[in-house]
Design an enzyme around this catalytic site. Sequence first.
Site, PDB file in Angstrom:
ATOM      1  N   ARG A  73       2.146   3.416   8.061  1.00  0.00           N
ATOM      2  CA  ARG A  73       0.703   3.650   7.988  1.00  0.00           C
ATOM      3  C   ARG A  73      -0.054   3.033   9.159  1.00  0.00           C
ATOM      4  NH1 ARG A  73       0.513   1.567   2.141  1.00  0.00           N
ATOM      5  NH2 ARG A  73       2.781   1.610   2.081  1.00  0.00           N
ATOM      6  N   GLU A 110       6.073  -7.080  -0.290  1.00  0.00           N
ATOM      7  CA  GLU A 110       5.597  -7.298  -1.663  1.00  0.00           C
ATOM      8  C   GLU A 110       6.507  -6.644  -2.693  1.00  0.00           C
ATOM      9  OE1 GLU A 110       1.762  -5.688  -2.807  1.00  0.00           O
ATOM     10  OE2 GLU A 110       1.448  -7.280  -4.268  1.00  0.00           O
TER      11      GLU A 110
HETATM   12  O1  PRP Z   1       2.638  -7.838   3.727  1.00  0.00           O
HETATM   13  P1  PRP Z   1       3.827  -7.169   3.146  1.00  0.00           P
HETATM   14  O2  PRP Z   1       4.215  -7.705   1.797  1.00  0.00           O
HETATM   15  O3  PRP Z   1       4.970  -7.146   4.102  1.00  0.00           O
HETATM   16  O4  PRP Z   1       3.444  -5.631   2.844  1.00  0.00           O
HETATM   17  C1  PRP Z   1       2.693  -4.837   3.741  1.00  0.00           C
HETATM   18  C2  PRP Z   1       3.433  -3.619   4.205  1.00  0.00           C
HETATM   19  O5  PRP Z   1       3.825  -2.773   3.107  1.00  0.00           O
HETATM   20  C3  PRP Z   1       3.445  -1.431   3.388  1.00  0.00           C
HETATM   21  O6  PRP Z   1       4.398  -0.730   4.125  1.00  0.00           O
HETATM   22  P2  PRP Z   1       5.800  -0.208   3.562  1.00  0.00           P
HETATM   23  O7  PRP Z   1       6.865  -1.158   3.997  1.00  0.00           O
HETATM   24  O8  PRP Z   1       5.677   0.096   2.108  1.00  0.00           O
HETATM   25  O9  PRP Z   1       6.066   1.088   4.417  1.00  0.00           O
HETATM   26  P3  PRP Z   1       5.404   2.521   4.541  1.00  0.00           P
HETATM   27  O10 PRP Z   1       4.164   2.323   5.379  1.00  0.00           O
HETATM   28  O11 PRP Z   1       6.472   3.275   5.222  1.00  0.00           O
HETATM   29  O12 PRP Z   1       5.061   3.035   3.177  1.00  0.00           O
HETATM   30  C4  PRP Z   1       2.192  -1.609   4.223  1.00  0.00           C
HETATM   31  O13 PRP Z   1       1.887  -0.426   4.941  1.00  0.00           O
HETATM   32  C5  PRP Z   1       2.550  -2.768   5.101  1.00  0.00           C
HETATM   33  O14 PRP Z   1       3.283  -2.359   6.247  1.00  0.00           O
HETATM   34  N1  ADE Z   2      -0.280  -3.431  -2.989  1.00  0.00           N
HETATM   35  C1  ADE Z   2       0.035  -2.654  -1.945  1.00  0.00           C
HETATM   36  N2  ADE Z   2      -0.615  -1.479  -1.745  1.00  0.00           N
HETATM   37  C2  ADE Z   2      -0.294  -0.698  -0.669  1.00  0.00           C
HETATM   38  N3  ADE Z   2       0.630  -1.015   0.230  1.00  0.00           N
HETATM   39  C3  ADE Z   2       1.279  -2.174   0.068  1.00  0.00           C
HETATM   40  N4  ADE Z   2       2.213  -2.787   0.813  1.00  0.00           N
HETATM   41  C4  ADE Z   2       2.551  -3.931   0.205  1.00  0.00           C
HETATM   42  N5  ADE Z   2       1.825  -4.126  -0.903  1.00  0.00           N
HETATM   43  C5  ADE Z   2       1.015  -3.040  -1.011  1.00  0.00           C
END
Ligand code: PRP
Ligand code: ADE
Length: 187
Positions: A73, A110
């Site tokens: 994202r 997370e």
């Molecule tokens: O602070 P954190 O606990 O590390 O979480 C944050 C990350 O989680 C989500 O990405 P995700 O890894 O789900 O990937 P995506 O964008 O491919 O869905 C979000 O876009 C951040 O990159």
């Molecule tokens: N709560 C949340 N919502 C969307 N993206 C996430 N990436 C990690 N935690 C998230």
Amino acid sequence: MNQFNEKSDQDLSDALRAKLKSYPDFPKPGINFLDVFSLYADLEGSQILNEVFIRKGRSVIGQIDVVVGLDARGFLMGPIIAREANVPFVPVRKSGKLPGLTVGTAYSLEYGEASVEIQKDAIPEKARVLIVDDLLATGGTLNAAATLISKLGLGITVTECFVLMELAFLKGRDKITSKVSCTLSFD
Ligand SMILES: O=P(O)(O)OC[C@H]1O[C@H](OP(=O)(O)OP(=O)(O)O)[C@H](O)[C@@H]1O
Ligand SMILES: Nc1ncnc2[nH]cnc12
């Protein structure tokens, strides 16, 4: 001149907060998922996001040399911020997706585990880097990206991290050594 010129940063942030959709217990029980795509699915929401990212890019002109965006994202916002700051955009991708020589690292987030990579020659010597992503939760992802960039050596420094949304109660900022800024904070 555009329709948001008269709006303060706070006005834009309030409008986004009102439009954002969240999904309890996704992708796992106990996680309240904040869906950035719900903002893109709303025409005005998408226009406001564009304005927020343009303002962010303009605010760092002359202070950074590269914008690094995080898979997936962070790719929605990074190129807009980079273009306005007049610097290149470089992706950090989930492992196995980037061609050429890469450097990688594994991390926890997370709701799971992942590993990411960056191309070895992607960032020039002594560059000042702005890392961008949609959301800061535990900080595992941003911290992994900063670790990767430091592994490149070459006097490259992460000067700032910018996220659209921050789950402040998870204290992800504590893992990040550089300045962190965000548009929408959730307590
Ligand atoms: O602070 P954190 O606990 O590390 O979480 C944050 C990350 O989680 C989500 O990405 P995700 O890894 O789900 O990937 P995506 O964008 O491919 O869905 C979000 O876009 C951040 O990159
Ligand atoms: N709560 C949340 N919502 C969307 N993206 C996430 N990436 C990690 N935690 C998230």
